[in-house]
Design an enzyme around this catalytic site. Structure first.
Site, PDB file in Angstrom:
ATOM      1  N   ALA A  68       1.181  -1.170   0.520  1.00  0.00           N
ATOM      2  CA  ALA A  68       0.336  -0.075  -0.003  1.00  0.00           C
ATOM      3  C   ALA A  68       0.753   1.790  -0.073  1.00  0.00           C
ATOM      4  CB  ALA A  68      -0.293   0.020   1.447  1.00  0.00           C
ATOM      5  N   ASP A  69      -0.171   2.592  -0.489  1.00  0.00           N
ATOM      6  CA  ASP A  69       1.344   3.866  -0.207  1.00  0.00           C
ATOM      7  C   ASP A  69       0.273   4.513  -0.141  1.00  0.00           C
ATOM      8  OD1 ASP A  69       3.952   5.146  -0.371  1.00  0.00           O
ATOM      9  OD2 ASP A  69       2.649   6.632  -1.577  1.00  0.00           O
ATOM     10  N   THR A  70       0.344   5.825   0.675  1.00  0.00           N
ATOM     11  CA  THR A  70      -0.298   7.008   1.641  1.00  0.00           C
ATOM     12  C   THR A  70       0.849   8.059   0.695  1.00  0.00           C
ATOM     13  OG1 THR A  70      -0.802   6.389   2.745  1.00  0.00           O
ATOM     14  CG2 THR A  70      -1.395   8.411   2.863  1.00  0.00           C
TER      15      THR A  70
END
Length: 74
Positions: A68-70
């Site tokens: 994931a990434d934000t």
């Protein structure tokens, strides 16, 4: 085995709280700045998360990879 392709302490906490405590963390070695040319924040985080997952998959082909990434947009 489940592999979390992230160095984020918060993601580790979420996986252990909602999925399982039996998982491995792996810090993918990618250059996140390469994705910034995409300009659209949604495309940027998708690209980074995919590249993190691909990087982990190269080492853990028989395992379940979570990546994931934000991004923060103002």
């Amino acid at each position: 085995m489940i592999v979390l392709a992230s160095k984020s302490p918060r993601r580790k906490e979420l996986v252990s709280q909602y999925i399982t405590t039996d998982f491995l963390t792996y810090n993918p070695s990618i250059d996140e700045s390469l994705s910034l040319s995409l300009l659209d924040p949604i495309l940027i985080v998708r690209d980074i998360a995919k590249r993190k997952g691909d990087n982990a998959y190269n080492l853990y082909k028989n395992d379940i990879i979570i990546s994931a990434d934000t991004i923060v947009v103002l």
